[in-house]
Structures are given as C-alpha cells and as structure tokens.
Design an enzyme around this catalytic site. Structure first.
Site, PDB file in Angstrom:
ATOM      1  N   CYS A 180     -26.646 -35.876  11.097  1.00 19.82           N
ATOM      2  CA  CYS A 180     -26.630 -35.070   9.955  1.00 19.82           C
ATOM      3  C   CYS A 180     -28.240 -34.560   9.693  1.00 19.82           C
ATOM      4  CB  CYS A 180     -26.173 -35.627   8.568  1.00 19.82           C
ATOM      5  SG  CYS A 180     -26.296 -34.893   7.182  1.00 19.82           S
ATOM      6  N   GLU A 190     -35.228 -37.088   5.790  1.00 21.47           N
ATOM      7  CA  GLU A 190     -34.131 -37.918   6.075  1.00 21.47           C
ATOM      8  C   GLU A 190     -33.033 -37.244   7.080  1.00 21.47           C
ATOM      9  OE1 GLU A 190     -33.190 -40.304   2.002  1.00 21.47           O
ATOM     10  OE2 GLU A 190     -31.838 -38.879   2.781  1.00 21.47           O
ATOM     11  N   CYS A 227     -35.648 -29.076  -1.651  1.00 19.31           N
ATOM     12  CA  CYS A 227     -34.447 -27.946  -1.651  1.00 19.31           C
ATOM     13  C   CYS A 227     -34.785 -27.273  -3.000  1.00 19.31           C
ATOM     14  CB  CYS A 227     -33.217 -28.283  -1.651  1.00 19.31           C
ATOM     15  SG  CYS A 227     -32.095 -26.990  -1.735  1.00 19.31           S
ATOM     16  N   CYS A 274     -27.375 -33.563  -6.828  1.00 16.60           N
ATOM     17  CA  CYS A 274     -27.922 -33.797  -5.728  1.00 16.60           C
ATOM     18  C   CYS A 274     -29.387 -34.158  -5.697  1.00 16.60           C
ATOM     19  CB  CYS A 274     -28.133 -32.557  -4.788  1.00 16.60           C
ATOM     20  SG  CYS A 274     -28.994 -32.510  -3.266  1.00 16.60           S
ATOM     21  N   CYS A 287     -29.235 -28.489  -7.306  1.00 13.91           N
ATOM     22  CA  CYS A 287     -27.753 -28.573  -7.763  1.00 13.91           C
ATOM     23  C   CYS A 287     -27.894 -29.864  -8.624  1.00 13.91           C
ATOM     24  CB  CYS A 287     -26.890 -28.726  -6.460  1.00 13.91           C
ATOM     25  SG  CYS A 287     -26.936 -27.101  -5.420  1.00 13.91           S
ATOM     26  N   CYS A 346     -26.989 -39.452   0.660  1.00 12.06           N
ATOM     27  CA  CYS A 346     -27.464 -38.442  -0.448  1.00 12.06           C
ATOM     28  C   CYS A 346     -29.064 -38.639  -0.550  1.00 12.06           C
ATOM     29  CB  CYS A 346     -26.923 -38.931  -1.655  1.00 12.06           C
ATOM     30  SG  CYS A 346     -27.673 -39.904  -2.522  1.00 12.06           S
TER      31      CYS A 346
HETATM   32 FE1  SF4 Z   1     -30.151 -27.933  -1.911  1.00 13.04          FE
HETATM   33 FE2  SF4 Z   1     -28.856 -30.181  -2.699  1.00 13.04          FE
HETATM   34 FE3  SF4 Z   1     -27.890 -27.975  -3.507  1.00 13.04          FE
HETATM   35 FE4  SF4 Z   1     -27.708 -28.728  -1.024  1.00 13.04          FE
HETATM   36  S1  SF4 Z   1     -26.788 -29.918  -2.535  1.00 13.04           S
HETATM   37  S2  SF4 Z   1     -28.385 -26.583  -1.766  1.00 13.04           S
HETATM   38  S3  SF4 Z   1     -29.666 -29.629  -0.600  1.00 13.04           S
HETATM   39  S4  SF4 Z   1     -29.983 -28.831  -3.970  1.00 13.04           S
END
Ligand code: SF4
Length: 338
Positions: free
Chosen positions: A95, A81, A102, A109, A106, A324
C-alpha cells in the site's frame, strides 16, 4: 530513488546500460549499486553518489506478522509510510503513498489532520514498492499487488502515479501486470475520466464511506465540490468505456454511517452491474470507533439482500497502526486513504 538523476547519469552511457540497470534494480533487487556487478566500477560509484537506492526506512511488524509498516525518510527529510499486507492466500500487497500529507482533510483520516507537504515523484513511489520487494526477497516472497491507498489522494498527483505504474509494469523491469494495481480515490472527477482513457487496465476504487451527500460532506469535505451523483455518473462512464468492475470502499464507523437506514440508502446506489462494495472496519481515530461486529453483519445482510455484491475487509496490523498512518504523524509526518 531519484529518476531524473538516474536518467542524467545514463545519458552519456551506451544504450545497453539501461537494460543492465533495469535488471539490477527491478529483477536482482539490489540494495546498493555496488551489487550491480555488470556495471563498470566508476559508473557504480557515480550512481551510488547521485542516485542511492535504498531509502532510510524503519520497519514495524504487527503481532500476527501479517502487516509490516515502513516509515521511509525521503531525500528532503520528509517522512512517508508504506504498508505491506501479507495475505493468507500468499498475495503480498504493498500500500503506497502518493503525497506527503494530503490537502483534502477527511475527518476520519490521520493524514488529513496534518495537511499537505508535497506530491511524491514517480521515483519515490517506485522506491516504496522496491523497498518491500527487497524485504520479501529475503524470505523468498514477491510483491503481487500494489494499491494506492496510503498517504494522499492519488488523482491529485496523477502524472507521477501513472508514471510509477508504467515503470513497475515494464516487462523488462519489475513486470507487475497492470491488473495488479489499484487506485483509490475519494472521487476526483477528472482523474477518473483520465484513467478511463489509459491503455493500462488498472483497478479503480472509490472511497465512498457515506450513502448521502450530507453525511459524506461531513466526512469528506471535497464532496461539497464533487457530489455523489456526479461521481457515480463519471464512474458509470468509466465502466462503459473500460468494462471493468469498480470497488466502493465503505469504512464502517460506529454510530456514524452504519445504521440499517444507511445500508438501505447505500443499496439503492450500489445495485448496478460491475459495482461492488468493500466494507472495512474503521481504524479507531479520535472520536471515530469501529462498528461492532453484529452491526457490520446486519449492514452486509441488508446490502446482499438487495442484490449488492459485498466483500469485507478487517483492518490489518492495528497494533502498529498499519492502516492509518498515525505512526508517521507521531514521527512528525503523516496517512490513510480508506
Ligand atoms: Fe486524503 Fe485521507 Fe481523505 Fe485519503 S482519506 S483523501 S489521504 S484526507
């Protein structure tokens, strides 16, 4: 866009072709090599086959029209995205994503939920910016800022991120000034150290989201490896070397990190010259809900009352999940990096 393929094709061409290609790609913002009329027909054919420009992208526009999200399909079929934010002061910020998925997981996220597929190549990062540059050209607009806050942790793909910035910064090409780029990291220490040594004056943002290690480690698991103190020490070293301001992003999550005590603890950490805090309303995801407006106001008041410089950002384009990456998740890929 496949840069190594482009390089291979141009290797056998006279030197001046590079300038023609840069002009066509980055200034004329062509969609297809057929439009690059300065190039001979056979070369245009070869480029069209080996290095097509316009990626497959599906766009979604928010109700207010201020956020446009692109779901881009890469050559290998994976999806990423990219989001365009159109600000009232005429800035157009793209962005970009730096990874497919990833690995950092987190808890707030959407990208973190789906795991990691691979790093993006520099050409795939550049391609995201060009996608929206072409989009904006149709309405006489221009990309004014690029932020690495999409899918992925940019410092886990450091080389390609910097390579993409160098390409987009090139005055003979796209020519976007280095101060118009921002990299947001959860605090990968060696990435911050390397950035401090770069000649480019890129903005640095730290995704902080919690004022103490206990809470931060719950939200951002890598905090167990890189503690808050270590991150802030490295940031201080970065500031000493670059004399540049550093933004600390703080997503405000209802009942999780938005109490008065959290604000006071945060103020203790942030009361330093060249630090500033950006409060962001959380995008609803799973059990996480955005803080209520009076709570955000109070939080801001406490920070400012303690001498901290604060800015506030509301999420743009929530109706298209423009901040997001939940859309990409639904389409079997990914994103946010607060
Ligand atoms: Fe990865 Fe999401 Fe954490 Fe950013 S916020 S480091 S994209 S898991």
């Amino acid at each position: 866009m496949n840069l190594s393929q482009l390089r291979t094709i141009l290797e056998k061409e006279p030197g001046y072709r590079l300038g023609q290609v840069k002009k066509a790609l980055f200034q004329d913002l062509i969609h297809s090599w057929e439009e690059a009329v300065a190039l001979p027909l056979n070369l245009r054919d070869e480029l069209n086959k080996g290095c097509p420009i316009d990626p497959l992208g599906k766009t979604f526009v928010s109700k207010e029209g201020d956020t446009i999200k692109a779901l881009i399909t890469l050559e290998d079929g994976l999806k990423i995205e990219t989001v365009l934010m159109r600000h009232q002061d005429k800035r157009n910020t793209v962005c970009v994503s730096s990874q497919v998925g990833c690995p950092l997981g987190c808890s707030f996220c959407a990208t973190g939920k789906i795991g990691f597929e691979r790093n993006l190549e520099a050409g795939e990062i550049v391609g995201q910016v060009l996608f929206f540059a072409r989009f904006l050209k149709k309405i006489k607009g221009k990309v004014t800022n690029v932020v690495f806050m999409g899918m992925g942790e940019p410092f886990l793909n450091y080389e390609n991120v910097i390579k993409a910035i160098i390409i987009l910064n090139d005055k003979e090409g796209f020519g976007l000034g280095s101060r118009h780029f921002s990299i947001s990291t959860v605090g990968i220490l060696d990435g911050i150290e390397k950035l401090a040594k770069e000649k480019l004056q890129i903005n640095l943002a730290i995704s902080l989201h919690a004022p103490d290690d206990e809470l931060r480690s719950q939200l951002i698991p890598i905090n167990k490896e890189y503690s808050l103190k270590e991150i802030l020490d490295i940031v201080d070293g970065y500031i000493e070397k670059t004399r540049r301001r550093v933004m600390f992003e703080y997503i405000m999550i209802r009942g999780v990190n938005d109490s008065e005590e959290h604000a006071r603890t945060l103020a203790e950490l942030m009361r330093k010259p060249l630090y500033f805090v950006n409060l962001i309303s959380c995008n609803p995801i799973g059990i996480f809900k955005p803080s209520l407006a009076p709570r955000m106001e109070r939080f801001k008041e406490i920070l400012e009352g303690n001498g901290v410089v604060v800015t506030q950002r509301y999420r743009l384009g929530q109706d298209i999940e423009g901040a997001c990456g939940q859309l990409a998740v639904k389409n079997s890929s990914t994103s946010i990096h607060g």
